[in-house]
Structure formats: C-alpha cells, structure tokens
Design an enzyme around this catalytic site. Structure first.
Site, mmCIF file in Angstrom:
data_model
loop_
_atom_site.group_PDB
_atom_site.id
_atom_site.type_symbol
_atom_site.label_atom_id
_atom_site.label_comp_id
_atom_site.label_asym_id
_atom_site.label_seq_id
_atom_site.Cartn_x
_atom_site.Cartn_y
_atom_site.Cartn_z
ATOM 1 N N LYS A 99 1.617 15.253 0.129
ATOM 2 C CA LYS A 99 2.832 14.554 0.564
ATOM 3 C C LYS A 99 3.801 15.527 1.213
ATOM 4 O O LYS A 99 3.780 16.716 0.903
ATOM 5 C CB LYS A 99 3.529 13.941 -0.665
ATOM 6 C CG LYS A 99 2.831 12.749 -1.278
ATOM 7 C CD LYS A 99 3.624 12.221 -2.465
ATOM 8 C CE LYS A 99 2.935 11.039 -3.118
ATOM 9 N NZ LYS A 99 2.870 9.836 -2.274
ATOM 10 N N ARG A 108 -4.907 3.437 -7.167
ATOM 11 C CA ARG A 108 -5.910 2.365 -7.189
ATOM 12 C C ARG A 108 -7.233 2.867 -7.765
ATOM 13 O O ARG A 108 -8.008 2.089 -8.317
ATOM 14 C CB ARG A 108 -6.081 1.792 -5.772
ATOM 15 C CG ARG A 108 -6.561 2.786 -4.762
ATOM 16 C CD ARG A 108 -6.268 2.348 -3.328
ATOM 17 N NE ARG A 108 -4.830 2.460 -3.002
ATOM 18 C CZ ARG A 108 -4.294 2.069 -1.856
ATOM 19 N NH1 ARG A 108 -5.047 1.526 -0.918
ATOM 20 N NH2 ARG A 108 -3.002 2.203 -1.637
HETATM 21 N N1 BES Z 1 2.683 7.017 -6.014
HETATM 22 C C1 BES Z 1 2.547 6.694 -4.638
HETATM 23 C C2 BES Z 1 3.397 5.494 -4.220
HETATM 24 C C3 BES Z 1 4.882 5.658 -4.314
HETATM 25 C C4 BES Z 1 5.616 6.052 -3.219
HETATM 26 C C5 BES Z 1 5.559 5.367 -5.484
HETATM 27 C C6 BES Z 1 6.983 6.169 -3.304
HETATM 28 C C7 BES Z 1 6.915 5.482 -5.573
HETATM 29 C C8 BES Z 1 7.644 5.879 -4.478
HETATM 30 C C9 BES Z 1 1.090 6.368 -4.324
HETATM 31 O O1 BES Z 1 0.144 7.072 -5.049
HETATM 32 C C10 BES Z 1 0.865 6.703 -2.899
HETATM 33 O O2 BES Z 1 0.933 7.857 -2.571
HETATM 34 N N2 BES Z 1 0.587 5.695 -2.094
HETATM 35 C C11 BES Z 1 0.355 5.886 -0.712
HETATM 36 C C12 BES Z 1 -0.848 5.073 -0.343
HETATM 37 C C13 BES Z 1 -1.382 5.353 1.029
HETATM 38 C C14 BES Z 1 -1.923 6.764 1.098
HETATM 39 C C15 BES Z 1 -2.464 4.355 1.349
HETATM 40 C C16 BES Z 1 1.590 5.440 0.049
HETATM 41 O O3 BES Z 1 2.244 4.479 -0.369
HETATM 42 O O4 BES Z 1 1.933 6.087 1.029
HETATM 43 MN MN MN Z 2 -0.320 8.940 -4.177
#
Ligand code: BES
Ligand code: MN
Ligand code: ZN
Length: 495
Positions: free
Chosen positions: A275, A349
């Site tokens: 990230k 997921r």
């Molecule tokens: N934990 C994150 C989602 C999230 C983002 C929670 C901001 C709380 C605040 C999750 O694991 C994630 O990284 N999701 C990705 C999915 C994508 C790579 C398909 C996302 O939402 O960008």
């Molecule tokens: Mn994630």
C-alpha cells in the site's frame, strides 16, 4: 461505571451534577427540564429569552446552585428538534453530557429519565458507556482514565416498569461489549499481534463462560487452509492464529448454528502489492471484523439468547517478505477451489474463504461475516454506513431490520451473477480481485463463493470501523460499529 436508578424527587437528589434536556424550537420548559422545580424552570426560561439557551442538539448550558434544589450544578443539554427525537438521539444526548462533564473533572452525574421505557433505559446506559471511552491508551496523562464513575438514573419518583432492571443491564452489557471491540481495534499492531488477539479472546471467553479454542500453525496447515496460510506465511509474527469461540446454550435448538466470521488482519501492509505509505497506519484496524465478533460473543454470553453461535476469526498480519505469497501465484483453498492471486492486498477475502469453509465443517448453518474488506465500499457508502451483501433475502433482511432497531446505519448493495465474470481466472477457479468497478461487490461475492448454499450475509465495515472526527458524544477513533446490530439480530432471532 456504576449505573443505578434513583427514586428521589428531583429537587432532593443530592448529586454533584444533575442533567436535564430541553428541545429546540420549544419552551425551555420542555423535555426533562419540564420536571424541574418552577424557580429553576423560570430561570431557564429567562435564559432562553436572552438567547443563552437554544435547545440546539448537544448545546451544553451549566447552571450553578439552582435554587430549591439539592444538586450543586445543573447541566442543560440541547436535544434538538422534538420531532426528530429517537432512542438513537437519546443515546447520543446522554453521551454528549458524559463527555462534557468528564472533561470538566466531574465523576458523578445524575441523568433525569424522560422515559422509563426499556428501550430508552438501555439507550441511556449504552450512550453513557460509549461516550466514556477515549482512545488515548498510550498517552502518559490519559483522558481515558478520568471517566464518569457513577451515573444515577433519576426517575423523580416515577414507578419503574418491571423490565427496567433488565433494560439497564442490557444497555450496560451492549455498551461494554462495544467498548471491548473498540479497545481491541484501537491497539497498535505491535501490541495487537495475532497471538495477543488470541490471548484476549481466550481471556474474554474464560471470563464469560464460553468455550474457546485457538489453532496454531500446525493445525492450520493440517486443515489445509491454503488461502489463509498464503496470507499468513509472509509475516514474522508467527504463528498465525485461528480463533474459534462457541456459545451453545443447552436449551437452544440444535439448529441453526450461526457462524460469525470476522476478518482478523492485525496489520495490512498490502504485502508484495504494498500500500502507499499515506494512511497505512490505519491498517492496524484491519482486525475490526474479528474484534466485532468478540464483542458480540462477550455480549451474548451475558444476555443468553437461546440460539447457538460460533465465532471464527482467522488472525494474521499481511506483510511483504521473502516468504510472502506473490501476484501470479496460484493457491489452493481449504474448499479445494484454486485461486490466482492478482493482488496480495486483496487478502481479506482469502482468509475469510477458508474461515467460511471451516465454519461449515464445524456445523454452522448460517454464515455472517464482518470485514474491513474494501476501500471501494467506503467510497460508495462513506464512513458512517456498513455495506450489506448476500443472496439470502431472509437473512439480509434480518440484518437490516436489526441494524435499524439498534440504530446503526447499514445499507444493502447488490450481488448479481453478472459480476461473477469479473473475478474469473484464466489459470485457476477464481481470481482474488475483480477490477476497480464494483470492487465492494466483487469482494463480497468472492467470499460468497465459499458459502455455497448456506445462507450468508457479508458486512463490509471498512468505512464505519473508525471515526476520524470527534463528536460531542464519542471520541475520535474506533467505533465498535456492528456490535449492536449483531447482538440485536441474535437476541431478536432467539425471541
Ligand atoms: N483492508 C483493506 C480494505 C480497507 C481499506 C479497509 C481502507 C479500511 C480502509 C483490504 O484488505 C484491501 O486492501 N482491499 C483492497 C482490495 C483491492 C486490492 C481489490 C482495496 O480496497 O483497495
Ligand atoms: Mn488489503
Ligand atoms: Zn485488509
């Protein structure tokens, strides 16, 4: 916080601070101000005429030594418009009084009950407890330590209905459970490791008489939880833990067994698909789904609804390392379905896929998961509202109805076969991402693939898990959103 009913006439109640409320656009002598002695009401009426008391929501007006009263201070809180007043507003109103007073060093307060209806009594207890929480756990001079010690619920001598004690107890149980969840979510990931989360779960279970089992590395591998393990293997915080807590009252029917599955990523760096560093610190909250389920279990262990419930929490970090899973890898989930990894940041997921499979193996006949799953859900619904997904109308509606009753904002988003094409893989059964469009839906539906025919509801709590602003009635930080709804669902279902 000690909370108890007090029957004295209001003018004779000896307490450091008595709290009353009045409405906006109404005489000062409205709400519970109406119940104060006439001298005090007249004074407040004068203040209103002078524009010093408006009744606007959460306005706090202190008054010293009101004549003819045993209290040394009166606090009048604005309740907003009368037409809008609900138990949710009441919850927040008490909260605003609590936060106002505790910041001024008050440790004991009395709240005048406008209603002794069970719903109102529970709301008062919940609102007070939730307001009395601060997130500054690691500050040397903690606000969080200087809370309200005693809350008196002043009835002014009104008779209490038979259910009043039970309602107060319920409010306390739910408020404490919500705060337990907030405490866990608030912990930094260097403290809240998978091991620590499992310890906290074990302690809670022991304290409230629940069965708890924690699986470690060997058991996770023996069960062939390949999707969970793919995420876990990159972390140095070994071993990952899989937490299972059972609530099985003997007087409950054998079925259904409701599985509460909570995402327990104690830190989500994104892994190899790392990230951006901005806001990455917020990813210490990525175990909020798991923490929600622990709060719910703590509450139902005390409320004792006649229904079987099991909480399942796969707990691990998602970290980049030489051991990590990588984009392009194909992994085999516990269900046997193969998954092509397109993005290691879509880890929630994966851990949930195996957790759902295991929940079914352990006999769960209804699956409800809560997860901080997607940024996309937060983009769609904002930070106040949980996204609700599922094919089973009956259970989706149960959740939505419970959310309304509990005063939490939840909103249904669609699932639809057309979206399934988006997470097809050319090499494996499924891909772990479905592209940018409808990201909350494809994330949810990916999880649903592992529910099969078992009724399943998914709650995406990415938005409401955390509040970035302070409100008069609650601190900035973890919210515990979801606990109230699920407790409501389970107790309603059993009743
Ligand atoms: N934990 C994150 C989602 C999230 C983002 C929670 C901001 C709380 C605040 C999750 O694991 C994630 O990284 N999701 C990705 C999915 C994508 C790579 C398909 C996302 O939402 O960008
Ligand atoms: Mn994630
Ligand atoms: Zn995540």
């Amino acid at each position: 916080m000690k909370i108890e009913f007090r029957p004295e006439p209001l003018s004779q109640l000896s307490t450091p601070t008595l709290v009353a409320y009045c409405f906006e656009g109404a005489p000062a002598s409205s709400g519970t101000v109406e119940r104060l002695p006439v001298e005090t009401r007249n004074l407040l009426q004068q203040m209103q005429t002078a524009g010093e008391l408006t009744g606007k929501a959460f306005e706090c007006t202190p008054l010293g030594w009101p004549s003819g009263m045993a209290t040394s201070k009166l606090l009048v809180v604005g309740a907003g418009k009368m037409e809008k007043f609900t138990d949710s507003h009441l919850r927040n109103l008490v909260g605003a009084a609590v936060r106002n007073l505790r910041s001024r060093g008050v440790r004991e307060m009395a709240w005048i009950l406008g209603s002794t209806e069970p719903g109102a009594v529970a709301a008062v207890a919940e609102g007070a407890l939730v307001a009395d929480f601060d997130a500054d756990t690691y500050r040397t001079e903690r606000n969080g330590k200087k809370g309200i010690e005693t809350l008196l619920l002043a009835t002014g001598g009104d008779p209490l209905p038979a259910e009043a004690d039970a309602a107060l107890n319920r409010g306390r149980i739910v408020g404490e459970a919500q705060n337990f969840t907030r405490e866990l979510v608030n912990e930094p990931s260097n403290y809240m490791t998978p091991t620590k989360l499992a310890e906290r779960a074990t302690e809670m279970a022991a304290r409230y008489g629940l069965q708890c089992e924690v699986l470690g590395q060997q058991e996770i591998l023996d069960l062939k939880m390949g999707a969970f393990w793919a995420v876990a293997q990159g972390s140095q915080q070994m071993p990952a833990k899989f937490i299972v807590i059972r609530y099985s009252p003997e007087d409950a029917p054998e079925q259904p067994v409701i599985g509460l599955i909570g995402k327990g990523i104690t830190f989500d760096s994104g892994g190899i698909s790392i990230k951006p560093s901005e806001n990455m610190h917020e990813m210490k909250t990525d175990m909020a789904g798991g923490a929600t389920m622990l709060g719910v279990m703590q509450a139902i262990a005390q409320l004792k609804p006649r229904v079987r419930v099991m909480a399942l929490i796969p707990a691990t970090e998602n970290m980049p390392s030489g051991n990590d899973y990588k984009p392009g890898d194909v992994i085999t989930s516990m269900s046997g379905k193969t998954i092509e990894i397109l993005n290691t940041d879509a880890e929630g997921r994966l851990v949930l896929a195996d957790a759902l499979t295991y929940a079914k193996q352990l006999g769960c006949t209804v699956l409800i998961d809560a997860a901080t799953l997607t940024g996309a859900c937060m983009v769609a619904l904002g930070t106040f509202t949980t996204g609700v997904f599922g094919w089973n109308k009956e259970w989706v509606n149960r959740v939505l109805t419970a959310a309304t009753a509990a005063g939490e904002k939840m909103w249904q988003l669609p699932v639809d076969d057309d979206y399934r094409d988006l997470y097809k893989s050319a090499i494996a059964d499924l891909a772990n991402t479905g592209g940018r469009h409808g990201g909350a839906i494809t994330g949810a539906m990916f999880i649903g693939e592992f529910a099969g025919d078992t009724p399943w509801v998914h709650l995406d709590i990415a938005g409401p898990r955390w509040a970035n602003d302070e409100k008069p009635y609650r601190a900035k930080g973890p919210t515990g959103h979801g606990v109230r709804t699920l407790v409501q669902l389970l107790t309603d279902f059993a009743a």
